[in-house]
Structures are given as structure tokens and as C-alpha cells.
Write a protein that holds these residues in place. Structure first.
Motif, short mmCIF file in Angstrom:
data_model
loop_
_atom_site.label_atom_id
_atom_site.label_comp_id
_atom_site.label_asym_id
_atom_site.label_seq_id
_atom_site.Cartn_x
_atom_site.Cartn_y
_atom_site.Cartn_z
N LEU A 454 -6.44 21.70 47.39
CA LEU A 454 -6.10 21.29 48.76
C LEU A 454 -5.59 19.86 48.70
CD1 LEU A 454 -6.11 22.03 51.78
CD2 LEU A 454 -8.44 21.09 51.89
N ALA A 455 -4.33 19.67 49.10
CA ALA A 455 -3.71 18.36 48.93
C ALA A 455 -2.86 18.00 50.14
CB ALA A 455 -2.85 18.33 47.67
N PRO A 456 -2.82 16.72 50.52
CA PRO A 456 -1.94 16.27 51.60
C PRO A 456 -0.49 16.31 51.14
CG PRO A 456 -3.04 14.40 50.59
CD PRO A 456 -3.63 15.62 49.96
N TRP A 457 0.39 16.74 52.06
CA TRP A 457 1.79 16.97 51.67
C TRP A 457 2.71 16.51 52.79
CZ3 TRP A 457 4.53 22.28 52.08
CH2 TRP A 457 5.79 22.23 51.46
N CYS A 458 3.86 16.02 52.38
CA CYS A 458 4.86 15.56 53.36
C CYS A 458 5.67 16.71 53.94
CB CYS A 458 5.79 14.54 52.72
SG CYS A 458 6.70 15.16 51.29
N ASP A 459 5.46 17.93 53.42
CA ASP A 459 6.10 19.14 53.93
C ASP A 459 7.62 19.11 53.73
OD1 ASP A 459 6.16 21.67 55.00
OD2 ASP A 459 6.20 21.00 57.09
N GLU A 460 8.07 18.56 52.62
CA GLU A 460 9.49 18.53 52.30
C GLU A 460 9.76 19.48 51.14
OE1 GLU A 460 11.00 14.62 51.64
OE2 GLU A 460 10.21 13.82 53.55
N GLN A 461 10.76 20.36 51.30
CA GLN A 461 11.07 21.36 50.29
C GLN A 461 11.47 20.72 48.97
OE1 GLN A 461 13.74 24.39 51.69
NE2 GLN A 461 13.88 25.40 49.69
N ALA A 462 12.19 19.61 49.02
CA ALA A 462 12.61 18.94 47.79
C ALA A 462 11.40 18.46 46.99
CB ALA A 462 13.54 17.77 48.11
N VAL A 463 10.36 18.03 47.68
CA VAL A 463 9.15 17.57 47.01
C VAL A 463 8.44 18.74 46.34
CG1 VAL A 463 6.89 16.50 47.33
CG2 VAL A 463 8.90 15.56 48.50
N GLU A 464 8.40 19.89 47.03
CA GLU A 464 7.79 21.07 46.42
C GLU A 464 8.55 21.50 45.17
OE1 GLU A 464 6.12 25.54 47.41
OE2 GLU A 464 7.38 24.53 48.89
N GLU A 465 9.87 21.45 45.24
CA GLU A 465 10.66 21.81 44.06
C GLU A 465 10.40 20.83 42.92
OE1 GLU A 465 12.46 24.53 43.61
OE2 GLU A 465 11.75 25.13 45.60
N ASP A 466 10.17 19.59 43.26
CA ASP A 466 9.86 18.58 42.24
C ASP A 466 8.49 18.87 41.61
OD1 ASP A 466 10.40 16.03 40.85
OD2 ASP A 466 8.69 15.30 42.00
N GLU A 483 -5.92 26.65 60.78
CA GLU A 483 -6.97 25.71 61.13
C GLU A 483 -6.96 24.59 60.10
OE1 GLU A 483 -10.66 27.74 61.48
OE2 GLU A 483 -9.96 29.07 63.08
N GLN A 484 -6.23 23.53 60.42
CA GLN A 484 -6.04 22.43 59.48
C GLN A 484 -7.25 21.49 59.47
OE1 GLN A 484 -3.07 20.77 57.57
NE2 GLN A 484 -3.03 22.97 57.18
N PRO A 485 -7.73 21.14 58.26
CA PRO A 485 -8.75 20.09 58.18
C PRO A 485 -8.18 18.78 58.74
CG PRO A 485 -8.52 21.25 56.08
CD PRO A 485 -7.38 21.68 56.94
N GLU A 486 -9.05 17.89 59.15
CA GLU A 486 -8.60 16.63 59.71
C GLU A 486 -7.83 15.82 58.67
OE1 GLU A 486 -10.41 12.60 61.87
OE2 GLU A 486 -11.73 14.25 61.29
N LYS A 502 0.58 17.44 56.62
CA LYS A 502 -0.38 18.54 56.66
C LYS A 502 -1.15 18.60 55.36
CE LYS A 502 2.70 21.88 57.07
NZ LYS A 502 3.32 23.24 57.03
N LEU A 503 -2.22 19.38 55.37
CA LEU A 503 -2.96 19.70 54.16
C LEU A 503 -2.60 21.12 53.75
CD1 LEU A 503 -6.35 18.10 55.14
CD2 LEU A 503 -5.07 17.53 53.07
N THR A 504 -2.25 21.29 52.49
CA THR A 504 -1.76 22.57 52.00
C THR A 504 -2.50 22.95 50.72
OG1 THR A 504 0.43 22.24 52.96
CG2 THR A 504 0.29 23.78 51.13
N TYR A 505 -2.74 24.26 50.56
CA TYR A 505 -3.34 24.75 49.34
C TYR A 505 -2.24 24.98 48.29
CZ TYR A 505 -7.85 25.39 51.61
OH TYR A 505 -9.05 25.20 52.24
N TRP A 506 -2.51 24.53 47.08
CA TRP A 506 -1.58 24.65 45.95
C TRP A 506 -2.28 25.29 44.77
CZ3 TRP A 506 3.42 22.16 46.08
CH2 TRP A 506 3.64 21.39 47.24
N GLY A 507 -1.48 25.75 43.81
CA GLY A 507 -2.05 26.25 42.58
C GLY A 507 -1.13 27.22 41.88
#
Length: 510
Positions: A454-466, A483-486, A502-507
Motif C-alpha cells: 500500500l503506497a501513496p501515488w500521484c496517480d500519473e500513468q507515466a509514473v506507473e510505467e516508470d 474506501e481510501q485510508p486517510e 491516493k493510496l494504491t495497492y501495488w505488487g
């Protein structure tokens, strides 16, 4: 019949050594294992157990599997639940052909990977002038008809669903019930006059998918949205239920509901005359779940003995086994096994007796444990005298004697407790696998440990591709929960250092 005794499993070597100490721990104690080796062993265990438990059989075409009755019974149980629920929503079943023309499929070329499409190029000895595609999904097969059937606002909403198979050529190695060349699924395709109606249905369908996983399969899931980079091709947005397999540290998109917006309406000219006499385009959704659900259930609940089936989906909820001793009246004990079957069946439970006299009770125990039957009911000489039955739970191996007079109520209660316990244990293990990562270093450590991150993310597609590039395509976003954590003010994205949105689950994922 295959020898499913414990002795035979030990003889298989790698399977038993892995579960019983060959790598120093059991499947859940990941901190004591080398995670890569553990995942390899787990995949071998999985491939073995789905065959030995008589769920599937391999076919002579790679990537295709025979679904045996033990699997189909689970699929039919989920189908009965889901089909009844969508009919309450006024969704009607239909069936569209398996084949799609090149002309129709070409209209969707921006959304379908050419590599995943299988083609028919011959009919008998004759080569087809134009190849015919076998459906990888059905939007471009179904929607041309929608443009004929929808003329005015009174034709809306149009809500259809079909239960069918699809074929997708996979570049990755196939895994039975998880990723294969052909699989079963349902696919809903609906059209509305407004976006609000479409949005409402997406959430209703997603809740049904959550119920399938959590209430029937006892598998906890995260409900949320996919990122722009991971959403369904052609969709405005994609919602999903995301499962996680602690054994392998991989996420699984268990089912998805997509709002297609007006993309396909524009592409295929699906328009109607509204109440004002104006021409308008429809809003569309599509949604599906597949036999992948069953594979997820096996991975989450299975153990050293084989399958562990939740009672709600098990085709046999309790198996009755006679255990005569040398000095006992064996026939009387065998005959006594018929009463529990009759009484429990009349109470609405799925119960059978294993009265085969050419197998030992020990063999039967291992056999039905391998197949994951939730409850074993034994009748021994002392049980006959005391007018009781001896029950053994598959999930916990807990044993209890219950009077025959209270048998139906007691067994029902026990099955309910097994169902709940499977979910509770799976959720505890899933939650224990979550790691919070606020920086890139924390993220890479958690990824190396096969965690759900679970990590904070800027929600930008280019960042995810990186992120994908920096991890050699090992990591990607899995789900941003509704239901987003604070998110504290000033929190920065773990990957880019920009303000997090936002906070997003990754893996890793299947």
C-alpha cells in the motif's frame, strides 16, 4: 484410481518436503523461506493438487484443460447465485456466436491485442478466403446487433448476459483455472440512456462479485478501481475485486465491471431517439467473472493434504465413512452410515457415504481430505453403541462427537463455522501480507518480500510505467480501493516525489 494416501504424497518428494520442512517452514511462514524457491514449489503443488483432487485433467492441446465434475459443481453453484441475482436486476440471458468476422473485429483493433486472437483459416480441405476469429471477448460480436435493436428511448435499458467460453492466445505460461487458452465465464453487456444508470449498475455488479468471493469462496477481496494504465481497453474506467495469494505474493484480478462510456456506441453507431426527438448515443457497461475464481480459491485455502473447500461450494459437504474394527459387526456399521446420509440430505445438506469395502478407512480419509470435503463423519463401533457420530473438520482437523438425535442441527452449525473460519483465516493472512511503503526503498524491500504493498501515488500513468520499467515489469498497480485510508496532507508519491493523490495497492500479479 490414483493412490492418494499420505505415504504416496511423501514419496512424491518435493511436495511433501516443501510443506513439511524441506525448506525450513510451512507455506505461510514466508520470512523463513527464500521466496522465489517457495513460489516455484507452490506452483508445482498447485499443478499437482488440481489433478490429484480430480478437479481438472490435462488435454492434448497445450493451455486447454478438462473441467471435471468436482470443478463444474463449484462453477454451477456460483452460476446459480449470480444468475438469480442479475435476473432481479432485469438482466436477461442470451447467446451470441463463438466466431467473429475480420471486418467486425477490425473495428476493435485498438482495444484487442492481435496476439491474443485465435483464427480459423480452413474449413475441411478448403482454405478460407477470409479468416474467422474465435472470440477473445464479445463486444464487437454483440454490439452490432445492439445498433439494430435500440431505436428509441423505450428500447432502453438493454441488459443482456451470456454464459459461454472464450479463447485467448496467451504468451505467458498457462496455469490451470488461472490463465489458459480457453476458459468459461459470464459476460454482461448493457446499454443505458444515461451515465448515472451505467455508473449505478457497475457498483451493483461489483458487489455481486464481492459476494461470490467472500460469501461463497471465503476469499477476501479489495473493491476498487484500476489505474488508467491497467483499465480494460476501451473503457472509461474499470472497477475490480482484487484477491491476493499469500503463498506466492501475487495479486489476482478476480472479476471486473467496466463502464465503457460511449466509446463503442460511437464506434458502432449505437444511437437512439430520446424523449425530445433528438438522436443520442447510449452509455454502455460490460462485466465478467470466470473459472479463474475457482483457481484463486484453491490457491488461498489449499494445504499439505490437498484442497480445502468452503462448504457453500463443495458438491459434497460431508462424507460419511465407516470405521469397523476386527471384532465389530462390520455390516452393522456400514448399514448405520445410511442414516446420517438420509437425515442430513433431508435437511438440505449435500452428503454421501463412502461404503467401498475394497479401500481402508485410512485410504478414504486421505482421499477425501485431498478432495477438500469440509467435514468427515465417521461411525466406529463405540459410536454405534453411544448413538453418536465422530466428526472431523477439514479446515482445522478439530474432532467432536455429536449425538445422532441432534445431528442435522449440529452439522449445519459446524459447516457454517467452517465457512466463516476459512474466510477469517484467509483475511488474517492477506492482511498480514500488507506492507505500507512511503518511499521507493521501502517499496523495493516490500516487493522483494512478495508483499501486497500500500503506497501513496500521484496517480500519473507515466509514473506507473516508470515503476514497471524500474522493476523489470515485476510490479504494477493492483487496485485503488473505494474506501481510501486517510492520506495526510503533504504526503508524497513513493515513486515520483510529487504530491500524492491516493493510496494504491501495488505488487506482482497473475
Amino acid at each position: 484410481m490414483a493412490d492418494t494416501s499420505e505415504t504416496n504424497f511423501k514419496a512424491k518428494g518435493w511436495w511433501w518436503r516443501w510443506w513439511c520442512g524441506g525448506v525450513g517452514c510451512g507455506p505461510w511462514e514466508k520470512d523463513q523461506c527464500q521466496s522465489q524457491g517457495e513460489e516455484i514449489f507452490f506452483e508445482e503443488w498447485y499443478s499437482e493438487v488440481v489433478v490429484q483432487s480430480e478437479m481438472i485433467e490435462y488435454h492434448d492441446i497445450s493451455g486447454c484443460y478438462i473441467l471435471r465434475p468436482w470443478t463444474m459443481a463449484i462453477w454451477e453453484t456460483m452460476q446459480a447465485f449470480f444468475d438469480a441475482e442479475i435476473k432481479k436486476m432485469q438482466v436477461k440471458n442470451c447467446y451470441f456466436p463463438l466466431f467473429a468476422s475480420l471486418t467486425v473485429l477490425d473495428k476493435d483493433k485498438d482495444h484487442i491485442e492481435e496476439s491474443e486472437v485465435a483464427w480459423v483459416t480452413k474449413s475441411g480441405e478448403s482454405k478460407l478466403q477470409v479468416p474467422i476469429a474465435i472470440r477473445p471477448r464479445s463486444e464487437t460480436i454483440m454490439y452490432p446487433s445492439y445498433s439494430k435493436w435500440i431505436r428509441g428511448h423505450r428500447d432502453l435499458p438493454l441488459k443482456l448476459n451470456q454464459w459461454c467460453n472464450v479463447v485467448r492466445s496467451e504468451s505467458n505460461n498457462s496455469t490451470p483455472l488461472i490463465r489458459s487458452l480457453e476458459f468459461l465465464w459470464q459476460e454482461g453487456a448493457t446499454a443505458f440512456a444515461t451515465k448515472e444508470e451505467a455508473d449505478k449498475e457497475v457498483l451493483e455488479i461489483l458487489e455481486l462479485y464481492r459476494r461470490i468471493y467472500e460469501e461463497y469462496l471465503a476469499v477476501p477481496v479489495l473493491k476498487g478501481t484500476k489505474s488508467e494504465g491497467e483499465k480494460f481497453a476501451g473503457a472509461v474506467y474499470t472497477t475490480c475485486v482484487e484477491a491476493f495469494v499469500p503463498n506466492t505474493g501475487r495479486g489476482v484480478t478476480g472479476a471486473a465491471a467496466h463502464c465503457l462510456g460511449q466509446n463503442y456506441a460511437e464506434m458502432l453507431d449505437i444511437t437512439y431517439e430520446n424523449e425530445k426527438g433528438e438522436t443520442a448515443m447510449v452509455w454502455q457497461n460490460c462485466w465478467s467473472y470466470s473459472t479463474r475464481t475457482i483457481g484463486v480459491m484453491v490457491m488461498v485455502h489449499g494445504d499439505a493434504k490437498g484442497l480445502v473447500l468452503p462448504p457453500k461450494v463443495a458438491s459434497i459437504q460431508a462424507i460419511v465413512i465407516p470405521r469397523p474394527s476386527k471384532d465389530a459387526d462390520a455390516q452393522a456399521i456400514f448399514d448405520a452410515c445410511l442414516k446420517p446420509v438420509e437425515e442430513l440430505s433431508e435437511a438440505g445438506l449435500r452428503v454421501e457415504a463412502d461404503l467401498r469395502d475394497y479401500y481402508s478407512p485410512e485410504w478414504k480419509h486421505s482421499h477425501w481430505e485431498l478432495k477438500g470435503v469440509p467435514l468427515r463423519i465417521e461411525i466406529r463401533p463405540e459410536d454405534l453403541k453411544k448413538k453418536q457420530v465422530h466428526c472431523v473438520r477439514r479446515d482445522s482437523s478439530a474432532k467432536v462427537n455429536i449425538p445422532m438425535v441432534d445431528m442435522a442441527k449440529e452439522v449445519k452449525d459446524m459447516l457454517d463455522k467452517i465457512q466463516q473460519n476459512l474466510f477469517d483465516v484467509a483475511k488474517q493472512k492477506r492482511d498480514a501480507s500488507v506492507a505500507v511503503a512511503r518511499t521507493w526503498d521501502e517499496f523495493t524491500v516490500a516487493l522483494s518480500e512478495n508483499r501486497l504493498i500500500l503506497a501513496p501515488w500521484c496517480d500519473e500513468q507515466a509514473v506507473e510505467e516508470d515503476v514497471k520499467a524500474r522493476t523489470n515489469s515485476e510490479a504494477k498497480s493492483l487496485c485503488s480501493t473505494f474506501e481510501q485510508p486517510e492520506l495526510p496532507q503533504g504526503t508524497l508519491c513513493f515513486a515520483s516525489g510529487k504530491p500524492a493523490k491516493k493510496l494504491t495497492y501495488w505488487g506482482r500479479s497473475y
